[in-house]
Design an enzyme around this catalytic site. Structure first.
Site: not given
Length: 494
Positions: A292, A322, A476
């Site tokens: 992750e 990201e 998450d």
């Protein structure tokens, strides 16, 4: 009849006008506006949310083989969420002018940096160097009226999500202090070596849109985060995490927290990353590893992760910032793009995902990389890109991730169609350049599937919460949910 025709003519004239002034606009316009899909009333828009939500409930099914044990590591902390202005006032700090400090050394540095970002309405995160001063601030924050304490850290948040499934045993390794241990789900197993006497606190100073402090006024709501987090910054629990796998015997390993090393300085993170790679290499090859990612700013650090860590993991989760930063750092597609404008273009996202899997994953037949799956998430839609037949049940997995984003952002366990809205493009292209397919969203079957080479893409829209209550940890939860509904086939079915 003539009114409909007139409306169509006016729309065509409007698009023509914008094309003359801005040739780059038609594709953006057509991505959201198509005559067959033109929504003319709130009722028709509302029905789309109903249809998508109902389709999710009908189509999301568990895989034939489910995980029974999952090991998660290694960043964990306690998030203390508090009013930024209120806390600074309680610390007897007077308002003043803003000034950004890369590292905070004092309450004065904290005040100036907080004001700097508050007046811009921008999010930021900084390291506080003085341990004693930070601990005093952390105690004041925890005792401040209205302060809320939450499980924090990607690994702990992913572990919490997995622990919500009663049939799943979860191991969490990370710096777990007494408060975090109290907040964690009882189902989570924490090895004795992970327990420590004090918690790692991350202080989250929130401010509201229009809130004032002295002469500063926030243009929009946001947050400023700071910590003195040495344990997570050095990934101190990694070796113990890997060592604990032999006894726990997990079927899936989830790794997070690499981004925390970035703040240690170049020489320290280079050495620590070598050690981390050596530890990851000790994980048995038959156990899939999911990485992750999180926010990073150092391109050299990102390149090191791309080259040294990514080929060792089976799966990866990341968001739009990201993804673009990874491409910019490693010279991938659309790396000249400074930032996404609005909802990220599906074609561009697809190009970057394909490039990652073909150049740094198993997308190329001759590749020895283990990376075969990427779970991409952004506000309006999610994409799961997988190589060959390594993963099963991915349509359900991407829908499940989208569904949890829609419910959790609103603070609910199930989707409330009155509180969400569809923002995903109804039509889009599979690539930013030719050859490419033109694809359309069918709300009754809200998964679009396309293939490029040896890579399969599954995309699902998200029903975006209109008034989100808490978005911390949403990525998450999305990754955990997607993994829970996924089946790893490895090499045996290829």
């Amino acid at each position: 009849m003539w009114r409909t025709a007139s409306a169509a003519v006016l729309l065509a004239l409007a698009v023509g006008y914008f094309y003359h002034g801005r040739p780059d606009l038609p594709e953006q316009i057509l991505q959201y506006v198509g005559l067959p899909h033109l929504q003319t009333s709130s009722q028709s828009q509302k029905s789309l949310e109903h249809v998508v939500s109902a389709a999710w409930e009908a189509l999301i099914t568990l895989p034939a083989h489910q995980w029974s044990k999952v090991a998660v590591g290694v960043n964990a902390c306690v998030d203390v969420v508090v009013s930024g202005v209120g806390l600074l006032q309680a610390l007897a700090v007077d308002p003043g002018t803003g000034l950004d400090h890369e590292v905070l050394h004092s309450k004065e540095d904290l005040k100036e940096t907080f004001i700097h970002f508050m007046e811009r309405g921008a999010a930021a995160e900084r390291f506080f160097s003085d341990s004693e001063v930070f601990q005093r601030i952390a105690r004041a924050a925890a005792e401040y009226p209205g302060a809320k304490l939450y499980v924090g850290g990607n690994a702990a948040l992913i572990g919490q999500k997995f622990a919500s499934y009663p049939d799943l045993m979860v191991l969490l390794c990370g710096p777990v202090g007494p408060k975090l241990h109290e907040l964690l789900d009882e189902q989570i197993v924490v090895p004795p070596g992970s327990l420590q006497e004090t918690d790692e606190f991350h202080l989250i100073l929130e401010y509201k849109a229009g809130e004032r402090w002295g002469s500063t006024q926030a243009p929009q709501a946001n947050r400023f985060i700071f910590s003195h987090d040495v344990s997570n910054g050095g990934m101190s629990s990694l070796e113990m995490f890997v060592a604990s796998l032999e006894e726990f015997q997990p079927e899936l390993v989830v790794l997070s927290g690499l981004h925390m090393m970035e703040g240690q300085g170049r020489e320290l993170w280079k050495e620590r990353l070598k050690q981390a790679v050596a530890s990851i290499a000790e994980i048995p090859k038959d156990i899939p590893v999911h990485l992750e990612l999180a926010s990073m700013t150092d391109k050299d650090f990102m390149i090191s992760i791309v080259q040294e860590v990514m080929p060792m993991v089976s799966s990866m989760g990341l968001n739009e910032q990201e993804l673009l930063f990874l491409s910019q750092a490693a010279g991938g597609p659309h790396s000249a793009l400074p930032a996404w404008k609005g909802i990220p273009d599906v074609g561009r996202v697809s190009d970057i995902l394909l490039w990652i899997l073909e150049h740094h994953g198993r997308g190329a037949i001759s590749s020895e990389s283990d990376l075969t799956r990427i779970h991409f998430h952004t506000l309006a839609y999610h994409i799961l890109a997988t190589v060959g037949g390594h993963w099963g049940n991915q349509a359900a997995a991407v829908m499940a991730g989208a569904r949890v984003a829609s419910s959790q952002a609103c603070g609910l366990r199930v989707v409330d169609v009155e509180k969400v809205e569809l923002k995903a493009p109804l039509e889009f292209y599979s690539s930013h350049s030719e050859p490419r397919d033109h694809l359309s969203l069918n709300p009754a079957e809200p998964v679009m599937v396309w293939h490029r080479g040896n890579v399969t893409f599954h995309m699902s829209p998200v029903l975006v919460c209109k008034h989100p209550l808490r978005t911390v940890g949403l990525g998450d939860a999305i990754s955990a949910e997607g993994l829970y509904y996924s089946q790893f086939k490895g090499e045996q079915h290829l």
